[in-house]
Structures are given as C-alpha cells and as structure tokens.
Design an enzyme around this catalytic site. Structure first.
Site, short mmCIF file in Angstrom:
data_model
loop_
_atom_site.label_atom_id
_atom_site.label_comp_id
_atom_site.label_asym_id
_atom_site.label_seq_id
_atom_site.Cartn_x
_atom_site.Cartn_y
_atom_site.Cartn_z
N THR A 22 10.51 83.99 -46.20
CA THR A 22 11.94 84.48 -46.05
C THR A 22 12.29 84.26 -44.73
O THR A 22 11.48 84.07 -43.61
CB THR A 22 12.12 86.06 -46.25
OG1 THR A 22 13.24 86.59 -46.18
CG2 THR A 22 11.05 86.82 -45.18
N CYS A 28 15.91 93.71 -40.76
CA CYS A 28 15.33 93.82 -42.01
C CYS A 28 13.98 93.43 -41.80
O CYS A 28 13.35 93.05 -40.72
CB CYS A 28 15.69 92.51 -42.99
SG CYS A 28 17.34 92.82 -43.77
N HIS A 45 11.80 91.66 -48.92
CA HIS A 45 12.89 91.62 -47.78
C HIS A 45 13.58 92.86 -47.77
O HIS A 45 14.59 92.92 -48.32
CB HIS A 45 13.44 90.23 -47.93
CG HIS A 45 14.36 90.05 -46.85
ND1 HIS A 45 14.74 88.60 -46.31
CD2 HIS A 45 15.35 90.83 -45.86
CE1 HIS A 45 15.58 88.70 -45.26
NE2 HIS A 45 15.88 89.96 -45.05
#
Lengths: 159, 199
Positions: A22, A28, A45
C-alpha cells in the site's frame, strides 16, 4: 511474483507467496495480519476510526471498527487459524501538523482504534511504525511475513 | 437541479475562484502569465478517490484549509515538488533551489493562503455568503499520503463532490491543482441563492 496494491478502504489477502503493498499512507493506517504456519497474509488500508451512520454501505475496510473483524474473516477463508494471527501496523501520521494542534489528530485516532480492535479480537501486534508527521509505504511479503516500511528521505525499516 | 447542471455550476464557480486565485499569484510573481485549464467538477465514489490525483509516490507540496462560516468545506492546493521549488525561487529570488527550509516553507504556505483566500473571496462576493479559511497547513510528502490526509481531514464518506482546476505558468514549469470539497448541504444553499435551484 505477484504484487497486489491495496487502496484506501480495501482489504486484500494472499496465500503462500507474493506481496501486498500500500502506498500513500498519511493519516490512514495500514494493517497486516499473518499466519506464519499457513502462510496466509491479509492487508487493510484503514481510512477513519469508526463507521459513520450515514455511510452504512461503505467497504468494511474503510473504518477500523469494521475492518479488523473483516480482515480476520478474510484470513480464515484462506485457511489461517485465528489464534496464530499476528498483526503489524504502519501510518497514522499527522501530515498537516499545524492544523488543530490541540486536538487528537485523525492519524492518532486511527492508531488508537486499530490497537483497540486488534486487542478486542485477541490478535497481538508484533511490529509497528506509526504516527509522526510523514507519509509511508508498506510492503508485506506473504512468503515470510516481513513488512518493509519506507518513507521519503528515510532509511526503510523492517517491522 | 440535475447532476450535470449541478456539475456545470460547480465548474463555473471553480472558474471564477481559480481565476481570482491565479490573478493573485500572478501579481506576486510580477505579472508572469498563468494559464488555467478548464475546471473539472466530478462526483466520485469513495473507491475511485485514491486514484484521482495519480502518481501516488511522487513528492508534492500540499496545502490544506478548512472553511467555516455560511459555507463549510475544505480546500487543498497540490503541486509537484519541483513546481513548489520553482515558485519559491521566483518569489524569494535568493533561494538556491535545493531544499526547503523554514522560510521557504512559510513562503509556500503564504502562497497557498493567498490563492485560496482569493478563490473564496470571489465566491463570497458572488453569493453574499461568508466563507472563512483556517490557517493553511502545509505538507511535503508522497502525493498519496498528502491526498489521503486531505480526504481524511475532510472526513469524506460516500460520494464526494470535488472541483479541480489545473494551472500552469512559465510554459509548463509550474503546475498545480486547486481542489474544493464543498459541504453538500451548504452547496445546495449556494445554488438556491444564485437562483439555480428551486426552494
């Protein structure tokens, strides 16, 4: 070897080998779960700590409270055993640090929520690279469970 | 107002707002010409937002502002790192073009502030509604991380309306995006005030 990219709100799983990656983790939080014996890996995520009442149709991976149970389900589907799962997490930074300096940043709220839900589910956290004020990229090798976290201008760390 | 009329209206707002913003910037840069690309107004599902800006691992300078007052919302000003360096060099004159120190960072923050304030002032004048920008927050990092932090800061949920205007100057050496994420209900009010939507 296969490399699967995990976008905001998504949950992806692989078995035996390959990478789950990711990019662009700011506030996040990227979470991985791994069963070393079954070689099953899952990555999420997570965008915000708690599901909004006006967003009931959201992807389960978007919010920490729905993502953690959904990630466990994905791992079990591929043959993982729950008590063998171990988690790692990265992200939860506060990039715009001069905005609302007196309140808890969204990044920190995300980190707190992820820890809480992992603990509630009984999944131990074995590695983390969280908070601070910089973005991160996370690459998870499903062959051995290692997670490499990179950031601009910093030496990559293995968690 | 149907969706396409609504998006057309947003584009018009963006045109006016960005026009004022780039004029302000041009003045700071002693009249160097800026070119605006036709604004893009879209309503995107959350799932497509991450990809909206592209080049997720590129380094960008991002400025984020929270709008309060009669119309609430969020604005972001994103530009590639190289553009930010050039802009600072044009503004300060003495910058060596290598790394951004405190002074250069606050210059960038000020640029973002002036652009966003001009954008909002134009909309305020047109609608008679108050829009107050917060102090600008600056981040220089991977585009994906900056963009994602903007979206989380705006606490976007499902379908997100966003308006983007690209601009360039000095040929194409300086480019950037101004993105406006208006609050849905407040936006409907703006449309009513301008007579674009029935009560």
């Amino acid at each position: 070897m296969v490399e699967v990219f995990v976008n905001m709100g998504q949950i992806r799983a692989l078995k035996t080998e390959g990478f789950l990656t990711t990019v662009g983790l700011g506030s996040c939080v990227g979470v991985t779960m791994y069963d070393a014996q079954a070689k099953v890996g899952v990555m999420g995520h997570i965008f915000l700590p708690k599901q909004r009442p006006n967003d009931r149709d959201a992807l389960p991976g978007k919010y920490a409270d729905t993502a953690i149970p959904a990630m466990i389900q994905e791992a079990l589907k591929l043959g993982a055993v729950k008590h063998r799962l171990e988690a790692k997490m990265a992200g939860g930074a506060n990039l715009f640090s001069n905005l609302n300096p007196n309140s808890i940043s969204i990044g920190e709220q995300n980190v707190i929520a992820v820890r809480e839900h992992l603990q509630a589910a009984g999944v131990p956290i074995t590695g983390q690279a969280v908070q601070g004020s910089h973005g991160r990229k996370m690459r998870f090798s499903v062959a051995d469970g290692s997670v490499t976290v990179t950031a601009i201008g910093k030496t990559p760390v293995r968690i | 107002m149907n969706n396409s009329a609504r998006l057309d209206f947003l584009k018009e707002l963006a045109n006016i707002g960005t026009g004022h913003a780039t004029t302000a910037l041009s003045q700071m840069l002693h009249g160097k010409l800026f070119r605006l690309v036709t604004p893009d107004a879209q309503m995107l599902p959350f799932e497509e937002l991450a990809e909206y800006i592209g080049g997720l691992e590129q380094i960008v300078a991002g400025i984020f502002i929270v709008i309060s007052g009669d119309v609430k919302g969020y604005m972001a000003f994103l530009m590639p790192y190289e553009s930010a360096l050039l802009l600072v060099e044009l503004l300060t004159g003495e910058f060596d073009g290598e790394e951004l120190g405190e002074l250069e960072r606050s210059a960038l923050q000020e640029i973002g502030n002036i652009m966003i304030t001009s954008y909002l002032n134009a909309l305020s004048k047109m609608t008679g509604l108050l829009m107050i920008p917060s102090i600008p927050a600056l981040a220089i990092d991977m585009a994906g991380a900056v963009w994602q932090s903007v979206l989380a800061g705006a606490e976007v949920t499902s379908d997100v309306t966003l308006i983007r205007t690209e601009f360039s100057a000095q040929g194409k050496a300086i480019e950037g995006n101004i993105i406006f994420l208006p609050d849905e209900e407040d936006f409907a009010r703006v449309a009513r005030i301008l007579g674009l939507e029935a009560e």
